[in-house]
Design a protein around this motif. Structure first.
Motif, PDB file in Angstrom:
ATOM      1  N   THR A   1      -4.523   2.137 -13.424  1.00 36.08           N
ATOM      2  CA  THR A   1      -4.659   2.076 -11.797  1.00 36.08           C
ATOM      3  C   THR A   1      -4.796   1.926 -10.170  1.00 36.08           C
ATOM      4  O   THR A   1      -5.255   1.512  -9.626  1.00 36.08           O
ATOM      5  CB  THR A   1      -3.639   3.317 -10.764  1.00 36.08           C
ATOM      6  OG1 THR A   1      -4.331   4.579 -10.802  1.00 36.08           O
ATOM      7  CG2 THR A   1      -2.230   3.789 -12.345  1.00 36.08           C
ATOM      8  N   GLY A   2      -6.694   2.455 -10.417  1.00 36.82           N
ATOM      9  CA  GLY A   2      -7.534   2.410  -9.294  1.00 36.82           C
ATOM     10  C   GLY A   2      -6.855   3.016  -8.448  1.00 36.82           C
ATOM     11  O   GLY A   2      -8.158   2.974  -7.471  1.00 36.82           O
ATOM     12  N   ILE A   3      -6.042   3.633  -8.714  1.00 34.99           N
ATOM     13  CA  ILE A   3      -5.828   4.491  -7.270  1.00 34.99           C
ATOM     14  C   ILE A   3      -6.606   5.812  -7.447  1.00 34.99           C
ATOM     15  O   ILE A   3      -7.099   5.803  -6.085  1.00 34.99           O
ATOM     16  CB  ILE A   3      -4.302   5.361  -7.401  1.00 34.99           C
ATOM     17  CG1 ILE A   3      -3.504   3.875  -7.346  1.00 34.99           C
ATOM     18  CG2 ILE A   3      -3.714   5.789  -6.257  1.00 34.99           C
ATOM     19  CD1 ILE A   3      -2.290   3.938  -6.642  1.00 34.99           C
TER      20      ILE A   3
ATOM     21  N   LEU B   1      -8.252  15.001  -3.628  1.00 30.73           N
ATOM     22  CA  LEU B   1      -7.422  14.966  -2.748  1.00 30.73           C
ATOM     23  C   LEU B   1      -6.390  13.934  -3.471  1.00 30.73           C
ATOM     24  O   LEU B   1      -5.437  14.426  -3.333  1.00 30.73           O
ATOM     25  CB  LEU B   1      -7.834  14.849  -0.757  1.00 30.73           C
ATOM     26  CG  LEU B   1      -6.513  15.065  -0.047  1.00 30.73           C
ATOM     27  CD1 LEU B   1      -6.276  16.472  -0.048  1.00 30.73           C
ATOM     28  CD2 LEU B   1      -6.765  14.220   1.588  1.00 30.73           C
ATOM     29  N   PHE B   2      -7.162  12.917  -4.036  1.00 30.99           N
ATOM     30  CA  PHE B   2      -6.045  11.755  -4.978  1.00 30.99           C
ATOM     31  C   PHE B   2      -5.854  12.388  -5.377  1.00 30.99           C
ATOM     32  O   PHE B   2      -4.716  11.979  -6.204  1.00 30.99           O
ATOM     33  CB  PHE B   2      -7.354  11.274  -4.429  1.00 30.99           C
ATOM     34  CG  PHE B   2      -7.278   9.695  -3.144  1.00 30.99           C
ATOM     35  CD1 PHE B   2      -5.347   8.556  -2.924  1.00 30.99           C
ATOM     36  CD2 PHE B   2      -7.556  10.124  -2.099  1.00 30.99           C
ATOM     37  CE1 PHE B   2      -6.094   8.393  -2.080  1.00 30.99           C
ATOM     38  CE2 PHE B   2      -7.406   9.733  -0.863  1.00 30.99           C
ATOM     39  CZ  PHE B   2      -6.471   8.882  -0.733  1.00 30.99           C
TER      40      PHE B   2
ATOM     41  N   MET C   1      -2.574  14.623  -5.202  1.00 31.00           N
ATOM     42  CA  MET C   1      -2.283  13.855  -5.023  1.00 31.00           C
ATOM     43  C   MET C   1      -1.211  13.108  -6.026  1.00 31.00           C
ATOM     44  O   MET C   1       0.722  13.116  -6.254  1.00 31.00           O
ATOM     45  CB  MET C   1      -2.224  12.789  -3.930  1.00 31.00           C
ATOM     46  CG  MET C   1      -2.068  12.670  -2.197  1.00 31.00           C
ATOM     47  SD  MET C   1      -0.746  12.848  -1.767  1.00 31.00           S
ATOM     48  CE  MET C   1      -0.570  11.839  -1.772  1.00 31.00           C
TER      49      MET C   1
ATOM     50  N   ARG D   1       0.749  -1.353  -0.306  1.00 29.31           N
ATOM     51  CA  ARG D   1      -0.238  -0.020  -0.653  1.00 29.31           C
ATOM     52  C   ARG D   1       0.902   1.371  -0.213  1.00 29.31           C
ATOM     53  O   ARG D   1       0.733   2.214  -0.114  1.00 29.31           O
ATOM     54  CB  ARG D   1      -1.322  -0.480   0.754  1.00 29.31           C
ATOM     55  CG  ARG D   1      -2.444  -1.048   0.805  1.00 29.31           C
ATOM     56  CD  ARG D   1      -3.366  -1.377   2.303  1.00 29.31           C
ATOM     57  NE  ARG D   1      -3.506  -2.483   2.264  1.00 29.31           N
ATOM     58  CZ  ARG D   1      -4.469  -3.155   0.962  1.00 29.31           C
ATOM     59  NH1 ARG D   1      -4.985  -2.366   0.688  1.00 29.31           N
ATOM     60  NH2 ARG D   1      -5.167  -3.899   1.387  1.00 29.31           N
TER      61      ARG D   1
ATOM     62  N   GLU E   1     -14.368   9.166  -0.363  1.00 31.12           N
ATOM     63  CA  GLU E   1     -14.633  10.537  -0.542  1.00 31.12           C
ATOM     64  C   GLU E   1     -14.023  11.544  -0.445  1.00 31.12           C
ATOM     65  O   GLU E   1     -14.199  13.118  -1.141  1.00 31.12           O
ATOM     66  CB  GLU E   1     -15.398  11.189   1.452  1.00 31.12           C
ATOM     67  CG  GLU E   1     -14.699  10.902   1.979  1.00 31.12           C
ATOM     68  CD  GLU E   1     -15.216  10.323   2.970  1.00 31.12           C
ATOM     69  OE1 GLU E   1     -14.640  10.929   4.701  1.00 31.12           O
ATOM     70  OE2 GLU E   1     -16.552  10.459   3.641  1.00 31.12           O
ATOM     71  N   ARG E   2     -12.184  11.131  -0.623  1.00 33.28           N
ATOM     72  CA  ARG E   2     -11.612  12.389  -0.888  1.00 33.28           C
ATOM     73  C   ARG E   2     -10.765  12.331  -2.486  1.00 33.28           C
ATOM     74  O   ARG E   2      -9.763  12.455  -2.638  1.00 33.28           O
ATOM     75  CB  ARG E   2     -11.144  12.586   0.101  1.00 33.28           C
ATOM     76  CG  ARG E   2     -10.934  12.857   1.467  1.00 33.28           C
ATOM     77  CD  ARG E   2     -11.677  14.679   0.987  1.00 33.28           C
ATOM     78  NE  ARG E   2     -12.086  15.476   2.871  1.00 33.28           N
ATOM     79  CZ  ARG E   2     -12.348  16.640   2.436  1.00 33.28           C
ATOM     80  NH1 ARG E   2     -12.947  16.829   1.262  1.00 33.28           N
ATOM     81  NH2 ARG E   2     -12.759  17.158   3.472  1.00 33.28           N
TER      82      ARG E   2
ATOM     83  N   LEU F   1     -10.572   6.919  -4.926  1.00 38.91           N
ATOM     84  CA  LEU F   1     -11.114   5.985  -3.780  1.00 38.91           C
ATOM     85  C   LEU F   1     -11.700   6.516  -2.281  1.00 38.91           C
ATOM     86  O   LEU F   1     -12.254   5.478  -1.583  1.00 38.91           O
ATOM     87  CB  LEU F   1     -10.053   5.561  -2.736  1.00 38.91           C
ATOM     88  CG  LEU F   1      -8.240   4.940  -4.328  1.00 38.91           C
ATOM     89  CD1 LEU F   1      -7.052   5.417  -2.681  1.00 38.91           C
ATOM     90  CD2 LEU F   1      -8.707   3.571  -4.611  1.00 38.91           C
TER      91      LEU F   1
ATOM     92  N   CYS G   1       1.847   1.663  -3.329  1.00 32.22           N
ATOM     93  CA  CYS G   1       1.441   2.171  -4.304  1.00 32.22           C
ATOM     94  C   CYS G   1       1.025   4.208  -3.988  1.00 32.22           C
ATOM     95  O   CYS G   1       1.399   5.094  -4.979  1.00 32.22           O
ATOM     96  CB  CYS G   1       0.189   2.095  -4.122  1.00 32.22           C
ATOM     97  SG  CYS G   1      -0.301   0.088  -4.517  1.00 32.22           S
ATOM     98  N   MET G   2       1.282   4.181  -3.326  1.00 29.18           N
ATOM     99  CA  MET G   2       1.185   5.442  -2.531  1.00 29.18           C
ATOM    100  C   MET G   2       2.453   6.502  -3.729  1.00 29.18           C
ATOM    101  O   MET G   2       2.381   7.675  -3.907  1.00 29.18           O
ATOM    102  CB  MET G   2       0.594   5.846  -1.024  1.00 29.18           C
ATOM    103  CG  MET G   2      -0.030   5.487  -0.828  1.00 29.18           C
ATOM    104  SD  MET G   2      -1.972   5.776  -0.717  1.00 29.18           S
ATOM    105  CE  MET G   2      -2.496   6.794  -0.014  1.00 29.18           C
TER     106      MET G   2
END
Lengths: 289, 172
Positions: B95-97, B106-107, B110, B21, B102-103, B100, B24-25
């Protein structure tokens, strides 16, 4: 405000990380034997190239005589684009791969790509010294893949682009394969165990014109050319800009060849023509861009 | 101090989920993250005799992971530039990233961060490392961590809309 934001960020990252779809990845990584298996790829530059690494002298490769249907083997001083250390043993003329080496290639390429490659998935095999290339149908994504392995280790993999272009006898196919250049095959061929992409004309091969910019800036880069060969095609020789000639393997309606690229002299690794031998004679396909 | 694991398999079993994880980030791509974690564990396995004797094998492993992730991000950027590859590696489909929860905004922000700034944010706010520990993981000075944190947060703030607190309505 700042603290509230940082707190919100922590929560969002924690929640987002928990929601990542990584169960399959974790399951796969748990099965890896980290103590014994070293995955090797040439996708990355492995070593920095040096002046001496590109020494143009010592390597002997073989050369096909022009227009000949049979390979006349001649000693040749390697052109400067042949990277000596990474491709020791590579030959411009492919040999017939043994059943055992193809089985080993299927296993190592399958491990690398997390798929099971059966014998019937393999569309073509090509042996150049210690390197075995297989072109295979990847049932998990419906694409045709190329994979090069050496000594039971998959080194490199990439898709074969079988997207047709408007020209009747030339289809997009040539790719520098090192993990990039992913493209879906013709939608009509996405199903089935043995894809039959749009056929090249009987006397032609699928080929695409390439520029030097498509060859990666890596001392260990290589260039592959793979695709569908017309029904009458019996032999294909790729002619590179540096003058080198590389014979392709032609099997079951497919052809494939690969050769070393390089950093400083990558222009020489560009294929500029293909000599296509058919049952009715030899003709040259221009691949210059 | 983290407990010292003496068995590599046990170490992998206990920490693989977090490493994946985190990767991934860092690289913002699930497939690349898998490669990064695998290469990282190969390296750690090869040195496990020494690593397992360290005070905190996980901290060392994270350092390896972060450096590999940054190298991978740089390599990928170079490769994309060389080839002018337009394949969206950071997109939701690939990626599915992104997306994700409610934010989402923000992602998305990122995903737009340069790799080192994103790495600092992940280390500081996902792994809750101190500036000093983050600096060690990134092999840079605490001052660099501070400045990258500040830049990263500034970018993320542009996408940040605080959750509305519950409003109390005073009835007359």
């Amino acid at each position: 405000m700042t603290e509230a934001f940082e707190s919100e960020l922590r929560t969002a990252l924690a929640n987002g990380a928990r929601a990542l779809p990584v169960d399959g990845v974790i399951a796969r990584l748990r099965t890896v034997d980290y103590s014994s298996r070293r995955r090797q790829r040439w996708i990355l530059p492995i070593t920095a190239v040096t002046g001496t690494a590109l020494a143009a002298a010592a390597l002997t490769v073989v050369l096909l005589s022009s227009g000949s249907s049979g390979p006349e083997v001649l000693p040749l001083t390697a052109p400067p684009h042949v990277q000596v250390t990474a491709y020791v043993g590579w030959t411009a003329i492919p040999a017939k791969a043994s059943a055992a080496s193809v089985t080993s290639a299927r296993a190592s390429c399958g491990r690398m790509m997390y798929v099971r490659i059966t014998a019937s998935d393999v569309l073509l095999d090509d042996l150049r010294g210690p390197f075995v290339e297989i072109i295979y149908n990847n049932k998990s994504d419906g694409r045709v893949w190329s994979c090069i392995s050496k000594n039971g280790h998959a080194q490199l993999s990439g898709t074969v682009d079988t997207t047709a272009n408007p020209h009747p006898d030339r289809y997009e196919i040539t790719r520098p394969v090192y993990g990039a250049g992913i493209a879906p095959i013709n939608p009509s061929t996405r199903r089935g165990t043995r894809p039959t992409p749009k056929q090249a004309s009987e006397r032609a091969i699928q080929a695409r014109k390439m520029t030097r910019d498509e060859i990666p800036l890596s001392p260990n880069s290589l260039v592959t050319t793979s695709g569908v060969a017309g029904r009458d095609v019996t032999s294909v020789v790729l002619i590179l800009k540096g003058g080198e000639r590389v014979r392709a393997t032609v099997q079951h309606g497919w052809y494939s060849a690969w050769w070393p690229g390089s950093t400083e002299h990558r222009v020489y690794a560009i294929p500029v023509a293909a000599e296509v031998l058919t049952t009715s004679g030899t003709h040259t396909m221009n691949l210059r861009r | 101090m983290a407990p010292v694991a003496t068995d590599f398999d046990e170490f992998v079993r206990d920490n693989l989920d977090g490493l994946v994880r985190t990767a991934c980030m860092l690289v913002w791509d699930v497939k690349e993250a898998e490669d990064v974690v695998q290469e990282c564990l190969f390296k750690v396995a090869g040195r496990w005799g020494r690593v397992s004797a360290m005070d905190d094998p996980l901290a060392y492993t994270r350092r390896v992971l972060v450096r590999r992730a940054l190298r991978e991000s740089a390599r990928r950027s170079r490769r994309r530039a060389e080839l002018d590859v337009s394949t969206p590696e950071f997109g939701a489909e690939a990626t599915g990233i992104v997306g994700l929860g409610e934010r989402d905004e923000l992602f998305q922000a990122m995903a737009e961060l340069p790799p080192r700034q994103r790495a600092v944010i992940v280390l500081r706010y996902f792994l809750d490392l101190s500036e000093a520990d983050a600096a060690r993981a990134l092999d840079c000075s605490p001052g660099t961590v501070k400045s990258n944190t500040s830049k990263g947060l500034a970018h993320l703030r542009t996408a940040f809309v605080p959750n509305e607190p519950a409003t109390e309505v005073c009835e007359p």
